[in-house]
Design an enzyme around this catalytic site. Structure first.
Site, short mmCIF file in Angstrom:
data_model
loop_
_atom_site.label_atom_id
_atom_site.label_comp_id
_atom_site.label_asym_id
_atom_site.label_seq_id
_atom_site.Cartn_x
_atom_site.Cartn_y
_atom_site.Cartn_z
CE LYS A 173 2.87 -4.41 -51.45
NZ LYS A 173 2.53 -3.08 -51.70
CE LYS A 177 5.25 -3.72 -47.42
NZ LYS A 177 3.56 -3.50 -46.99
CE LYS A 202 12.99 -5.62 -42.85
NZ LYS A 202 12.46 -6.04 -41.61
CB CYS A 260 -10.89 26.06 -62.05
SG CYS A 260 -11.61 24.60 -61.88
CB SER A 270 6.83 3.56 -46.16
OG SER A 270 7.25 4.53 -47.37
CG ASP A 300 -2.21 -1.10 1.14
OD1 ASP A 300 -2.19 -1.53 -0.09
OD2 ASP A 300 -2.80 -1.40 2.10
S1 IVH Z 1 10.72 -3.09 -42.42
C1 IVH Z 1 12.68 1.30 -42.41
N1 IVH Z 1 9.62 -5.43 -42.34
O1 IVH Z 1 5.08 -2.34 -44.50
C2 IVH Z 1 11.66 0.37 -42.83
N2 IVH Z 1 8.15 -3.54 -42.82
O2 IVH Z 1 5.33 -0.52 -46.86
C3 IVH Z 1 11.21 -0.88 -41.67
N3 IVH Z 1 6.00 -3.90 -42.78
O3 IVH Z 1 5.92 1.00 -42.76
C4 IVH Z 1 10.15 -1.48 -41.98
N4 IVH Z 1 5.97 -6.03 -42.72
O4 IVH Z 1 4.57 -0.88 -41.60
C5 IVH Z 1 9.20 -4.14 -42.27
N5 IVH Z 1 8.60 -7.46 -42.35
C6 IVH Z 1 8.44 -6.12 -42.41
C7 IVH Z 1 7.08 -5.67 -42.50
C8 IVH Z 1 7.07 -4.23 -42.68
C9 IVH Z 1 5.23 -5.16 -42.82
C10 IVH Z 1 5.26 -2.61 -43.22
C11 IVH Z 1 5.58 -1.48 -42.19
C12 IVH Z 1 6.05 -0.45 -43.20
C13 IVH Z 1 5.28 -0.79 -44.37
C14 IVH Z 1 6.21 -0.20 -45.65
#
Ligand code: IVH
Length: 752
Positions: free
Chosen positions: A326, A130, A302, A455, A94, A49
């Site tokens: 993608k 992703k 990466k 416009c 992103s 407490d």
């Molecule tokens: S790395 C510096 N890894 O995708 C970059 N992003 O389109 C760091 N995302 O904003 C992002 N899965 O929200 C990374 N395995 C993954 C991911 C990922 C989804 C998203 C994230 C990012 C967006 C970009």
């Protein structure tokens, strides 16, 4: 409990209070766990407490600690009117996109070229799914979760700490973590949980979510954290932000470490030694997509070595060391009910397909883009056939293509379904909004309204852009309000200046509009406060906000960095105007010469034509220099230069710009945070560099606050000349500019 802890905490500094609070917090969490879960209390009731009282007293004395306090008794806690803002210490970026195997090979090539590696040298990557959710940044200090923020615009996110605490995958405490650790990853909802949630809502007759991502986003962004708690959210960690100590030497090691700390990391993450292995892993993930139980929309690659990631660094909004590959787009067929023409901020007439709603990859689509009039006719921008030359008509049975977040488009037409009554689409030659002629310039795929800001459609779109998130970001003044104000007879907003004179013109009118449009005393006061707050604005944002064609966020920042103030920019453009016009005349003469030469089957003598036109115009040297300085800014060029020049030379627009500036406190671009001997200097690289590539040299110089220019002028401070330097070195010598070789430059920028 020590004696000290029962004393009044107001004698402590904020920092001391924070340290004590975090210690108490750890103690309370441990005590709670021992008591409730392990049935083996570690504190007597009295001590518990006392600790709790001290904890509450610290928060009362230091209200800012509320943000990190997890153990407050929540009953009766004040409910916020919205989320607070959190500035990201490390921006949340992103990813660039790859759509096919060729793009992945290009990604690898460009990284090798940047780092100066040849195709045979080893270079490892990681590949992982992703996740299709929304990103979240979790800040831990001394192993305790103190803050959770959404990505927002990448620089500032929303404070969703209370909501994040309700997610089971997010640990509240970490053992053995660095003192400061920001973990980043994706919040998502599984297919199963999504279906159950929607079924529950359907039963109650409520609104359902279109897909798991929307459900996850809607759940995380609930003002009432108790609602978030009822929603089954999950979290995968894949990255990090601010850190007091590295998590490893490679991406794979860092992810492994996050896993050991208690985060969910994706089991399909794998190291790859080549592009072929990356693509093989992509196919492997793609094959499992349907059975994973959660949505993914591609594979992220990466660079594995963190030292190489650091060298590669970032472009304005994406890292050079990562890319998203993608999955292919989704397709569906439906009816084209109508074609509407929308008029955009720069006057572009954009045809929009109105469709019988159809589900494409889980999302209901009722609008799609038709790009421009050539696209409707079945031609590309070079006049070549697309879709085998099939045109698109109202009433057609059309195929819709949707890839990720990109606006869906009409990809194909089924001619067998035509009735014979359909007619080719007649693209308007006048603006449907203001009736001004809509013209299509030579070489432009787009037809544009010539009405400028008379416009209404252009004016409203410009205003929407002006207040948008990456521009002035004025809270409470969005598309809906601007549309209302634009036509308001008493209190109109037709230009950005009108936003800044709104309060003085108002005289209490707005507060009286309660019935008509929901404004009351409080909302009017909030709006004025939000507008006033944004009188302080960074120069780059302000330039971007003007909505000048071709001047995007990056170009606006480059211009701000180069000129430092609006006055300098305007002065330089006024000076450069004759040279800008001469440039356009020379371009036109060049096009003509090329066309004539083509007709006659000979090669055009472009250089001569250009020189002849320019010398006939007898340009003032100062004008020529100002123009060359402008288009020499890295990333600017003749297209941006001309568009900017036209905007500032247009009397109507210029009056608005100049007037607006009078209402604002514009700040010059911030000096780089680290001490840098080259901050603010203009540097030109020429000749061959041996220790790094040209791209890397440029990126590093810019990171140190230098401006990198492509041409030598009086404004150049340093020329870095490698072997084989030619005319630029000669010019620099003539102008008495400091010349360094590559080693001299590296010594100049080395930390001292
Ligand atoms: S790395 C510096 N890894 O995708 C970059 N992003 O389109 C760091 N995302 O904003 C992002 N899965 O929200 C990374 N395995 C993954 C991911 C990922 C989804 C998203 C994230 C990012 C967006 C970009």
């Amino acid at each position: 409990m020590t004696q000290n802890q029962t004393h009044d905490p107001s004698g402590l500094s904020q920092e001391q209070a924070k340290v004590e609070l975090l210690q108490l917090q750890a103690q309370l969490i441990a005590a709670d766990q021992a008591y409730h879960q392990d049935d083996t209390p570690i504190l007597s009731d009295a001590d518990y407490d006392a600790a709790k009282r001290r904890y509450q007293a610290l928060v009362t004395a230091f209200p800012r600690l509320q943000e990190i306090a997890t153990q407050l008794d929540t009953v009766g806690a004040p409910v916020g009117s919205g989320f607070g803002k959190i500035q990201h210490v490390v921006p949340m970026l992103s990813l660039g996109n790859a759509f096919d195997d060729g793009d992945v090979a290009d990604f690898d090539r460009s990284i090798r070229s940047y780092l100066g590696l040849d195709a045979n040298q080893p270079l490892a990557y990681t590949a992982e799914p992703k996740i299709d959710g929304l990103s979240l940044s979790l800040r831990y200090e001394k192993g305790v979760l103190i803050q959770a923020a959404t990505r927002g615009d990448g620089a500032t996110g929303e404070n969703v700490t209370a909501n994040a605490r309700t997610i089971a995958d997010i640990p509240q405490q970490l053992q053995g973590a660095p003192e400061v650790l920001e973990v980043r990853g994706e919040v998502y909802m599984s297919h199963e949980d999504f279906a159950a949630l929607n079924a529950r809502y359907m039963e109650r007759g409520g609104k359902t979510f279109a897909n798991p991502r929307n459900a996850a986003a809607g759940s995380l962004r609930q003002l009432d954290a108790e609602i978030t708690r009822e929603r089954p959210l999950r979290f995968f960690a894949y990255s990090w932000g601010d850190l007091s100590a590295p998590l490893g030497n490679t991406q794979s090691e860092a992810i492994e470490r996050l896993h050991e700390l208690g985060f969910q990391t994706n089991p399909l993450t794998q190291s790859c030694a080549s592009v072929a292995e990356m693509i093989a892993h992509y196919r492997h993930i793609e094959a499992q997509r349907a059975t994973l139980g959660y949505d993914i929309d591609g594979v992220v690659y990466k660079v594995d070595a963190l030292a190489l990631q650091a060298r590669l660094g970032f472009r304005s909004t994406t890292p050079r060391w990562a890319i998203a590959h993608k999955f292919p787009a989704e397709l569906a067929w439906t009816h084209l009910e109508a074609i509407d023409i929308q008029v955009g901020r720069t006057g572009a007439l954009s045809p929009v397909a109105r469709l019988t709603p159809v589900t494409v990859g889980g999302v209901v689509v009722s609008n799609a883009t038709l790009h421009n009039e050539d696209y409707i006719r079945g031609r590309d921008n070079k006049g070549e056939e697309i879709r085998d030359g099939k045109d698109i008509r109202v009433g057609d049975w059309v195929q819709i293509y949707r890839a990720g977040d990109v606006i869906p488009k009409v990809a194909d037409v089924d001619l067998t379904k035509r009735t014979g009554e359909d007619v080719p689409f007649d693209f308007p030659e006048t603006c449907p909004e203001c009736g001004s002629p809509a013209v299509r310039e030579e070489g432009d795929a787009v037809r544009r309204c010539t009405g400028g800001i008379i416009c209404p459609a252009q004016a409203i779109e410009k205003l929407k852009h002006f207040v948008s998130r990456k521009a002035f970001d004025i809270e409470g003044l969005g598309a809906k309000q601007l549309e209302m104000f634009y036509g308001d007879p008493d209190l109109p907003i037709r230009t950005p200046v009108d936003i800044y004179t709104l309060e003085e013109r108002d005289a209490g009118q707005l507060a009286k509009l309660k019935n008509r449009s929901g404004w009351g005393d409080q909302s009017a006061a909030n709006l004025f406060a939000a507008i006033t707050e944004k009188r302080n604005i960074a120069l780059g944002r302000m330039i971007f906000a003007l909505g000048i064609r071709h001047v995007g966020e990056v170009a606006a920042k480059d211009l701000a960095l180069h000129f430092g103030s609006w006055d300098e920019l305007a002065k330089a453009l006024d000076l450069a105007r004759p040279a800008a016009l001469a440039h356009r005349s020379a371009d036109m003469a060049e096009d003509q010469e090329r066309a004539e030469a083509n007709r006659e089957g000979r090669r055009a003598k472009i250089k001569e034509t250009r020189e002849a036109v320019l010398s006939r115009l007898e340009l003032h040297l100062a004008a020529r220099e100002a123009w060359e300085d402008l288009v020499g800014i890295d990333g600017i060029g003749a297209t941006v230069g001309l568009s900017l020049s036209d905007a500032l030379a247009n009397a109507q627009e210029r009056a608005v710009f100049d007037d607006l500036v009078g209402h604002l406190n514009i700040s010059a671009p911030a000096a780089p945070t680290q001490e840098s001997p080259v901050a603010g200097l203009t540097v030109v690289f020429t000749g061959k560099l041996e220790k790094m590539t040209r791209d890397e040299a440029k990126a590093r110089a810019e990171a140190l606050g230098a401006k990198v220019s492509g041409s030598v002028s009086k404004k150049t401070d340093i020329l870095v000349a490698g072997p084989g330097a030619g005319s630029k070195e000669k010019k620099a010598q003539d102008l008495g500019i400091r010349i360094l070789d590559e080693d001299g430059w590296l010594a100049e920028i080395a930390p001292k």
